[in-house]
Design a protein around this motif. Structure first.
Motif, PDB file in Angstrom:
ATOM      1  N   ALA A 428     -56.340 -24.055  56.317  1.00  0.00           N
ATOM      2  CA  ALA A 428     -55.602 -25.011  57.152  1.00  0.00           C
ATOM      3  C   ALA A 428     -56.524 -26.074  57.728  1.00  0.00           C
ATOM      4  CB  ALA A 428     -54.874 -24.267  58.277  1.00  0.00           C
ATOM      5  N   ASP A 429     -57.791 -25.740  57.953  1.00  0.00           N
ATOM      6  CA  ASP A 429     -58.769 -26.718  58.441  1.00  0.00           C
ATOM      7  C   ASP A 429     -58.938 -27.895  57.481  1.00  0.00           C
ATOM      8  OD1 ASP A 429     -59.284 -25.413  60.781  1.00  0.00           O
ATOM      9  OD2 ASP A 429     -61.158 -24.491  60.125  1.00  0.00           O
ATOM     10  N   LEU A 430     -58.535 -27.707  56.233  1.00  0.00           N
ATOM     11  CA  LEU A 430     -58.624 -28.777  55.235  1.00  0.00           C
ATOM     12  C   LEU A 430     -57.398 -29.680  55.262  1.00  0.00           C
ATOM     13  CD1 LEU A 430     -59.997 -26.687  52.218  1.00  0.00           C
ATOM     14  CD2 LEU A 430     -61.298 -28.115  53.811  1.00  0.00           C
ATOM     15  N   ASP A 431     -56.534 -29.516  56.278  1.00  0.00           N
ATOM     16  CA  ASP A 431     -55.309 -30.299  56.421  1.00  0.00           C
ATOM     17  C   ASP A 431     -54.256 -29.886  55.399  1.00  0.00           C
ATOM     18  OD1 ASP A 431     -53.648 -32.164  57.628  1.00  0.00           O
ATOM     19  OD2 ASP A 431     -54.320 -33.822  56.350  1.00  0.00           O
ATOM     20  N   ILE A 432     -54.239 -28.580  55.099  1.00  0.00           N
ATOM     21  CA  ILE A 432     -53.282 -28.024  54.143  1.00  0.00           C
ATOM     22  C   ILE A 432     -52.274 -27.159  54.890  1.00  0.00           C
ATOM     23  CG2 ILE A 432     -53.020 -26.481  52.160  1.00  0.00           C
ATOM     24  CD1 ILE A 432     -55.849 -27.221  51.310  1.00  0.00           C
ATOM     25  N   ASN A 433     -50.987 -27.339  54.630  1.00  0.00           N
ATOM     26  CA  ASN A 433     -49.975 -26.445  55.168  1.00  0.00           C
ATOM     27  C   ASN A 433     -50.200 -25.047  54.613  1.00  0.00           C
ATOM     28  OD1 ASN A 433     -48.364 -27.921  56.941  1.00  0.00           O
ATOM     29  ND2 ASN A 433     -47.132 -28.797  55.303  1.00  0.00           N
ATOM     30  N   THR A 434     -50.389 -24.071  55.505  1.00  0.00           N
ATOM     31  CA  THR A 434     -50.799 -22.729  55.083  1.00  0.00           C
ATOM     32  C   THR A 434     -50.024 -21.669  55.853  1.00  0.00           C
ATOM     33  OG1 THR A 434     -53.047 -23.580  54.717  1.00  0.00           O
ATOM     34  CG2 THR A 434     -52.794 -21.190  54.781  1.00  0.00           C
TER      35      THR A 434
END
Length: 470
Positions: A428-434
């Motif tokens: 999620a830190d990579l700006d990914i919906n998780t």
């Protein structure tokens, strides 16, 4: 009149109440057969993949057999291409390039292939009272007393002084010896019994017995140790100093087995998180048609110690891979990441009827009720949690219902008691919906963990549906 009202009430309950369902009552006969066949494959793979290096190697071998090619930056990629990345032999990324432009995002299933264990120290071999032992340092969260008086195996690699490498696997073949951590007999355990349960066996007492016969020379000291290193030298060509450049892991020698009269459960070491990792692997390998979105499976190392190091998901290897793929198609990696979605495929806890008080039953997962969708993990106040957005939780829930995947919701124990982390927060830190979606386990982190065959199969179907979505 009362009977009529009761019927109306039951109809409303059926329509309005959330109720988890036992897959044993909802699966069709062909689904039960498919689940049993899937779990036979899982048990066989797990038996040969107890440590992260073995899992990574075996995953890549299966991928190659399915037409996956090793990726190098700069390759010309197109829709339908199947690729994989080998990260130092301890983590793997697999991908199928989808129909839709990569700039519209990718679908990721992220899991980890390391498990709690005992690692040999750098100078492990010693002799005491004419018994040879290995000193160990436990890896990940274990209950130390569970590792005594069980048969143990030794897996890993040794990089010798001359630069050559030796693969080690002892204790898995029926003709192999096994190893053991000792414990006291009850007759002499009065002082030990006063210890707290976590201290019943202390870390420095996790010493593994490896031999007791002396080298037949009256003039030498440490004759048992000498005999052991002599045997290792004869078989593997190693000297004691080679332990300094070795990664040797002590794991239970148990084979994966069916559990229960009905064979409904799988009992094995390392199911956290290899049960989800294998499901992700099978899910992407079984995609026969080109998916709409590019499908990515990330099998990472070191989750059990915080995802540290360059094979763990705190590092940049997943991000760099997405950036490389983006460059192949002339777009920016950060734009791809922000439009991507990820299922963090890690196990969760199942309600144990013997220890039910540690879970809050309305919000816990149950054996046989499907893959567990956990909106958040973390500990006490959701600390360290990803806490998925409601929009994404709703999308995954609807997708599972659309494809008839058995699922349930859960959390990792009671609010003030439970807690734990997964790789979700780092993705999620990579700006990914998780969101966390994984198999509920009994006896998690124990040398012998239990999973449901129905839940294992449901996890596989969940990841496959997500990545092959049209």
């Amino acid at each position: 009149m009362a009977e009529s009202k009761k019927s109306v009430a039951n109809e409303l309950k059926e329509k309005l109440f959330y109720k988890r369902k036992n897959a044993g009552l909802t699966f069709k006969d062909e689904e039960i057969k498919a689940a049993d066949e899937y779990n036979e494959d899982y048990k066989e793979f797990l038996a040969n993949s107890k440590i992260e290096r073995e899992f990574a190697f075996n995953a890549m071998e299966r991928a190659k057999a399915k037409g996956f090619k090793e990726y190098t930056p700069g390759m010309k990629l197109q829709s339908g291409d199947k690729i994989f990345v080998n990260n130092r032999g301890k983590a793997v990324i697999l991908a199928i390039i989808g129909e839709e432009p990569v700039k519209e995002g990718v679908h990721i299933c992220a899991a980890h292939i390391d498990s709690p264990r005992l690692d040999l120290k750098q100078c492990p071999l010693y002799e005491d009272t004419e018994i040879a032992l290995f000193k160990t340092h436990y890896y990940g969260g274990i209950r130390k007393y569970q590792w005594a008086v069980i048969p143990l195996a030794l897996h890993g690699v040794v990089y010798r002084k001359d630069g050559s490498v030796v693969q080690v696997k002892i204790g898995e073949d029926e003709k192999d010896p096994v190893f053991c951590v000792t414990d006291l007999l009850p007759h002499l355990g009065q002082e030990q019994n006063k210890r707290s349960l976590p201290e019943g066996i202390k870390g420095e007492e996790l010493n593994v017995v490896v031999g007791s016969r002396p080298f037949r020379d009256d003039d030498a000291s440490e004759r048992v140790k000498l005999n052991i290193i002599k045997l290792l030298n004869e078989k593997y060509g190693i000297i004691e100093e080679d332990f300094l450049s070795a990664e040797l892991e002590v794991v239970p020698a148990f084979k994966p087995q069916d559990v229960g009269f009905d064979r409904s459960l799988v009992g094995a070491y390392g199911q956290d998180d290899k049960v989800c990792s294998f499901a992700c692997l099978r899910a992407i390998l079984d995609i026969d048609t080109v998916p709409k979105k590019t499908a990515v499976v990330c099998l990472a190392d070191k989750e059990e110690i915080g995802s540290e190091g360059n094979t763990g998901l705190k590092s940049s290897f997943l991000k760099y891979f997405i950036h490389d793929i983006a460059e192949e198609f002339g777009c920016k990696g950060r734009h791809v990441l922000s439009k991507s979605e990820c299922l963090s495929a890690d196990v969760t806890v199942a309600v144990d009827p013997t220890f039910a008080s540690v879970t809050e039953k309305r919000n816990a997962c149950y054996i046989n009720c499907g893959v567990g969708i956990c909106k958040y993990t973390g500990a006490r106040g959701k600390s360290g949690s990803n806490d998925a957005h409601a929009e994404f939780a709703g999308r995954i829930r609807s997708l599972m219902d659309k494809h008839g995947v058995s699922w349930q919701t859960g959390e990792l124990g009671r609010v003030d008691l439970g807690g734990g982390g997964t790789v979700a927060a780092f993705v999620a830190d990579l700006d990914i919906n998780t969101i966390d979606v994984g198999v509920p386990l009994l006896c998690m982190h124990a040398p012998f963990e239990l999973s449901s065959k129905f839940d294992n199969y449901s996890a596989y179907r969940c990841y496959n549906v997500f990545m092959s979505e049209k």
